[in-house]
Scaffold this active site. Sequence first.
Site, PDB file in Angstrom:
ATOM      1  N   ARG A   1      39.059  66.793 119.581  1.00  0.00           N
ATOM      2  CA  ARG A   1      40.187  65.853 119.475  1.00  0.00           C
ATOM      3  C   ARG A   1      41.496  66.590 119.745  1.00  0.00           C
ATOM      4  O   ARG A   1      42.367  66.098 120.434  1.00  0.00           O
ATOM      5  CB  ARG A   1      40.202  65.205 118.091  1.00  0.00           C
ATOM      6  CG  ARG A   1      39.225  64.039 117.920  1.00  0.00           C
ATOM      7  CD  ARG A   1      37.786  64.379 118.299  1.00  0.00           C
ATOM      8  NE  ARG A   1      36.856  63.301 118.095  1.00  0.00           N
ATOM      9  CZ  ARG A   1      36.038  63.185 117.043  1.00  0.00           C
ATOM     10  NH1 ARG A   1      36.018  64.124 116.101  1.00  0.00           N
ATOM     11  NH2 ARG A   1      35.226  62.153 116.940  1.00  0.00           N
TER      12      ARG A   1
ATOM     13  N   ASP B   1      33.111  66.085 122.321  1.00  0.00           N
ATOM     14  CA  ASP B   1      33.185  64.745 121.742  1.00  0.00           C
ATOM     15  C   ASP B   1      33.717  63.779 122.792  1.00  0.00           C
ATOM     16  O   ASP B   1      33.928  64.153 123.947  1.00  0.00           O
ATOM     17  CB  ASP B   1      34.040  64.746 120.464  1.00  0.00           C
ATOM     18  CG  ASP B   1      33.484  63.771 119.426  1.00  0.00           C
ATOM     19  OD1 ASP B   1      33.440  62.566 119.729  1.00  0.00           O
ATOM     20  OD2 ASP B   1      33.059  64.215 118.341  1.00  0.00           O
TER      21      ASP B   1
ATOM     22  N   HIS C   1      29.015  60.145 120.859  1.00  0.00           N
ATOM     23  CA  HIS C   1      30.206  60.999 120.984  1.00  0.00           C
ATOM     24  C   HIS C   1      30.186  61.802 122.285  1.00  0.00           C
ATOM     25  O   HIS C   1      30.495  62.996 122.293  1.00  0.00           O
ATOM     26  CB  HIS C   1      30.318  61.931 119.770  1.00  0.00           C
ATOM     27  CG  HIS C   1      30.754  61.213 118.519  1.00  0.00           C
ATOM     28  ND1 HIS C   1      32.041  60.767 118.333  1.00  0.00           N
ATOM     29  CD2 HIS C   1      30.060  60.835 117.405  1.00  0.00           C
ATOM     30  CE1 HIS C   1      32.129  60.161 117.146  1.00  0.00           C
ATOM     31  NE2 HIS C   1      30.947  60.176 116.570  1.00  0.00           N
TER      32      HIS C   1
ATOM     33  N   ASP D   1      25.273  62.034 115.170  1.00  0.00           N
ATOM     34  CA  ASP D   1      25.971  61.054 114.331  1.00  0.00           C
ATOM     35  C   ASP D   1      26.475  59.878 115.158  1.00  0.00           C
ATOM     36  O   ASP D   1      26.675  59.989 116.363  1.00  0.00           O
ATOM     37  CB  ASP D   1      27.158  61.717 113.615  1.00  0.00           C
ATOM     38  CG  ASP D   1      28.147  62.335 114.600  1.00  0.00           C
ATOM     39  OD1 ASP D   1      27.708  62.871 115.632  1.00  0.00           O
ATOM     40  OD2 ASP D   1      29.359  62.260 114.333  1.00  0.00           O
ATOM     41  N   GLU D   2      26.686  58.776 114.483  1.00  0.00           N
ATOM     42  CA  GLU D   2      27.421  57.629 115.010  1.00  0.00           C
ATOM     43  C   GLU D   2      27.045  57.309 116.459  1.00  0.00           C
ATOM     44  O   GLU D   2      27.889  57.349 117.351  1.00  0.00           O
ATOM     45  CB  GLU D   2      28.931  57.893 114.882  1.00  0.00           C
ATOM     46  CG  GLU D   2      29.349  58.068 113.437  1.00  0.00           C
ATOM     47  CD  GLU D   2      30.834  58.364 113.259  1.00  0.00           C
ATOM     48  OE1 GLU D   2      31.430  57.770 112.357  1.00  0.00           O
ATOM     49  OE2 GLU D   2      31.385  59.190 114.021  1.00  0.00           O
TER      50      GLU D   2
ATOM     51  N   TRP E   1      26.534  64.082 105.654  1.00  0.00           N
ATOM     52  CA  TRP E   1      27.993  63.792 105.654  1.00  0.00           C
ATOM     53  C   TRP E   1      28.317  62.426 105.085  1.00  0.00           C
ATOM     54  O   TRP E   1      29.377  62.224 104.520  1.00  0.00           O
ATOM     55  CB  TRP E   1      28.570  63.949 107.062  1.00  0.00           C
ATOM     56  CG  TRP E   1      28.283  62.845 108.030  1.00  0.00           C
ATOM     57  CD1 TRP E   1      27.148  62.694 108.774  1.00  0.00           C
ATOM     58  CD2 TRP E   1      29.139  61.754 108.387  1.00  0.00           C
ATOM     59  NE1 TRP E   1      27.251  61.577 109.565  1.00  0.00           N
ATOM     60  CE2 TRP E   1      28.468  60.974 109.357  1.00  0.00           C
ATOM     61  CE3 TRP E   1      30.420  61.360 107.988  1.00  0.00           C
ATOM     62  CZ2 TRP E   1      29.016  59.825 109.921  1.00  0.00           C
ATOM     63  CZ3 TRP E   1      30.970  60.210 108.556  1.00  0.00           C
ATOM     64  CH2 TRP E   1      30.272  59.460 109.509  1.00  0.00           C
TER      65      TRP E   1
ATOM     66  N   TYR F   1      35.562  66.588 103.348  1.00  0.00           N
ATOM     67  CA  TYR F   1      36.340  66.449 104.581  1.00  0.00           C
ATOM     68  C   TYR F   1      37.780  66.872 104.276  1.00  0.00           C
ATOM     69  O   TYR F   1      38.518  66.196 103.580  1.00  0.00           O
ATOM     70  CB  TYR F   1      36.271  65.024 105.129  1.00  0.00           C
ATOM     71  CG  TYR F   1      35.045  64.778 106.001  1.00  0.00           C
ATOM     72  CD1 TYR F   1      33.873  65.490 105.789  1.00  0.00           C
ATOM     73  CD2 TYR F   1      35.075  63.849 107.035  1.00  0.00           C
ATOM     74  CE1 TYR F   1      32.754  65.285 106.579  1.00  0.00           C
ATOM     75  CE2 TYR F   1      33.961  63.625 107.835  1.00  0.00           C
ATOM     76  CZ  TYR F   1      32.798  64.347 107.605  1.00  0.00           C
ATOM     77  OH  TYR F   1      31.692  64.142 108.389  1.00  0.00           O
TER      78      TYR F   1
ATOM     79  N   TRP G   1      38.164  67.840 110.833  1.00  0.00           N
ATOM     80  CA  TRP G   1      38.240  67.022 112.054  1.00  0.00           C
ATOM     81  C   TRP G   1      39.693  66.992 112.502  1.00  0.00           C
ATOM     82  O   TRP G   1      40.616  66.913 111.686  1.00  0.00           O
ATOM     83  CB  TRP G   1      37.703  65.620 111.766  1.00  0.00           C
ATOM     84  CG  TRP G   1      36.271  65.660 111.327  1.00  0.00           C
ATOM     85  CD1 TRP G   1      35.787  65.589 110.059  1.00  0.00           C
ATOM     86  CD2 TRP G   1      35.128  65.830 112.175  1.00  0.00           C
ATOM     87  NE1 TRP G   1      34.415  65.695 110.063  1.00  0.00           N
ATOM     88  CE2 TRP G   1      33.990  65.845 111.343  1.00  0.00           C
ATOM     89  CE3 TRP G   1      34.964  65.976 113.557  1.00  0.00           C
ATOM     90  CZ2 TRP G   1      32.690  65.989 111.844  1.00  0.00           C
ATOM     91  CZ3 TRP G   1      33.669  66.116 114.052  1.00  0.00           C
ATOM     92  CH2 TRP G   1      32.556  66.121 113.209  1.00  0.00           C
TER      93      TRP G   1
ATOM     94  N   GLU H   1      41.556  64.909 114.701  1.00  0.00           N
ATOM     95  CA  GLU H   1      42.284  63.773 115.284  1.00  0.00           C
ATOM     96  C   GLU H   1      43.792  63.896 115.042  1.00  0.00           C
ATOM     97  O   GLU H   1      44.600  63.627 115.927  1.00  0.00           O
ATOM     98  CB  GLU H   1      41.802  62.444 114.668  1.00  0.00           C
ATOM     99  CG  GLU H   1      40.472  61.952 115.190  1.00  0.00           C
ATOM    100  CD  GLU H   1      39.295  62.461 114.379  1.00  0.00           C
ATOM    101  OE1 GLU H   1      39.433  63.489 113.676  1.00  0.00           O
ATOM    102  OE2 GLU H   1      38.216  61.836 114.451  1.00  0.00           O
TER     103      GLU H   1
HETATM  104  C1  ACM Z   1      30.960  62.689 111.309  1.00  0.00           C
HETATM  105  O1  ACM Z   1      31.920  62.748 110.540  1.00  0.00           O
HETATM  106  N1  ACM Z   1      30.894  61.744 112.237  1.00  0.00           N
HETATM  107  C2  ACM Z   1      29.876  63.632 111.233  1.00  0.00           C
END
Ligand code: ACM
Length: 760
Positions: free
Chosen positions: A168, A197, A268, A331-332, A398, A423, A472, A474
Amino acid sequence: MIELKNTSLLRCSILFLMISCSLYLDAQVTIVPAPVSVKMSKGEFTITPQTTFILEGSNLENSVAFFNDYLQKNYGFQLKTSGKHSKGNSIVLNYERLDKNIPGAYNLQVNGKEIYIAGDNEEGVFYGIQTLIQLLPIKKSSSLNIPQLSIEDYPRFEYRGMHLDVARHIFSADYVKKYIDWLALHKINKFHWHLTDDQGWRIEIKKYPKLTETGSCRNQTLVGRYGSDTYDGTPYCGYYTQEQVKEIVQYAAKRYITVIPEIDIPGHTVAALTSYPYLGCSKGPYKVMETWGVSPDVLCAGNDSTYTFVENVLDEVMKLFPAPYIHIGGDECPKENWKTCPVCQKKIRDEQLKDEHELQSYFTKRIEKFVNSKGKKIIGWDEILEGGLAPNAVIMSWRGEAGGIAAARQNHYVIMTPENPLYINHSQTRNEDSVTQGQYNPIENVYNYDPVPKELTVQQAKYIMGAQGNMWSEYLDNEKKLEYMLFPRLAAVAEVLWTAKQNKNWNEFEKRLPAILNRYAFQGINYSTAYYDLQPSVTQISNGIIGWKLDARKQDGHIIYVTDSTMNATKTYSGPVMIDKTGNYGAALTDNDNKIVSNWVWQHFNLNLATGKPIRLITPPNKNYSVGGSFSLVDGIQNEKGMLRSAQFLGFNGKDMEAVIDLGAEQTISEIVLHAFEQKGSWIYKPAAVSFFSSNDGINFQPIEVPVIVAGTKNLLYSALTTTRTRYIKVLAKNNGIIATGEPGAGNPSWLFADEIEVK
Ligand code: ACM
Ligand code: ZN
């Protein structure tokens, strides 16, 4: 050896499990993470430029180099290494068998003549050096006094991780090294490097040059919080060459830190899809993402060429990283495209899979087989449990601890990284004035985390390898911001990972924290002072009168406040500040010498006829968005800055908001206003309709003029001008209902977010 503090001795005899006792009360001894045992002696040892290292064992140069580098940077001198048996003021490094389960144990002794550090391996000696660094005074000098003492120490967990997302926002190779140094100082031994990502591919892959030619650039970046729909119009690019990667891996290895790369697949991956559109189900075109969140576009899991691509990429990556693990994300990964992609559907049929979750499981298992064939193991986020776990996979839990618990029960190794509280990109203060991911994750929440869930048996708990703080990026668009988020919470993460359970104690940590912060300041780190920040809240002093309540986590010193922005007259706080006029109010914490130690908290209060009046909600809000209850609609605080500050709102999921305010007596009013919010990306939609009613008995209500929206596209303001005599006011905001097709969250109930109600 004698114990310095009688009080501590007393505590030790009562709490026989507390092995380390006196250290935290000694001003100079504020080691993070707290060691297993510290025994203080009288007297000091002085390190000067004439002090020499004596290496009794081989391969200890990394420890010497790290210490000398630290001395040079912070004190302007270095030490020489002398022959084995030279006499005099020296630091002796050695190996000893310490017989602990996890590598990294060390003993450190300081007497009048020498400092003696014995590790059970190179790592152990290195950790002894990290402890020694924390015994140094935090004032530049060429004569460094350290207390005589004896320390015995070893880690609690073998996996002591810290993560960094560079997709990010990327950080320079030099800054990544600095980050690694900070991890080393905190005895962290795993660096999880999130390299790819949706918003950028950041590692050179020779076989697929477009990954960095195309995938490392996005055209622009979101400004402000997720959902702002505002962009900076500036391309954002960057990646690490393989040479830089090798250098960073080596740099980390000299600090006994294993770098674990993450190539996040099959979700991602928009940056990869943009570079090579054949990898997707629709074949594109795709665009490297400019905002945050989760994209529906993921790798096509039906096409064999996807697997060839992934294997080729991982092959290059595994050659760059000697780590026994490679993180493959997982993930996601939304499955919409897979549901309609004929190739994915054919794969599901051919492999006799039940559904798209099993397709992701098939994908993961196939990649795992490849990784295993190269002698390495995969780590994946807990989504890889869905549809069946790959046989040798390590789970990174997570989404809370459930994934980790489930995996441990299946005899799979687990690394705990629950979003709450690990986090580290979440806000550490409720008074945050920069943009963050949101949520509130203060240092004591991080500190109090225990990686071993109570639900596990002793046998199952053996599968918890350790834990990790995640960072993270962002909202980390510069280095100072990263430091501000990392410190001092890194100290808390370090104690979660290293410190023996019986020595982990928030109250003790709190006593050390001011000295820890001072050391960070000495090291030039841009740490957060959030720990000192006041915790403000609004209370109802009496009917129609509100007060601003201020709590300090730190009890010594005092709170000062001002009742306007000019700051001309500060007053000392002794209880809730009566809010008797519209305007800005500010407060801060001072120490006993009246020096301000916290940030100022500022609050704008907007008084009107409804402020502090009794209010009743017909339908309760959703419990996740109910901070302050109905009172928050009349607490004088309105959401500002066009940003979602969810603590200021009541949230209703699929339900209407209906509130009745009692003004206390019949009176003539001229305007009613409702503040609401819209942020479609978060499934928050403006009300379908808003109406206001008057009543003099609180039972029979008559409609007032239809309100109109007078401001905002996010911060919505519904106003009705009127001349009405009334005692009670009812406000009804109808929920938008099921979200329409094509809108974010389609098919789900809308959220309705209501803030202040004003009556003038
Ligand atoms: C995550 O926070 N998507 C691993
Ligand atoms: Zn497909």
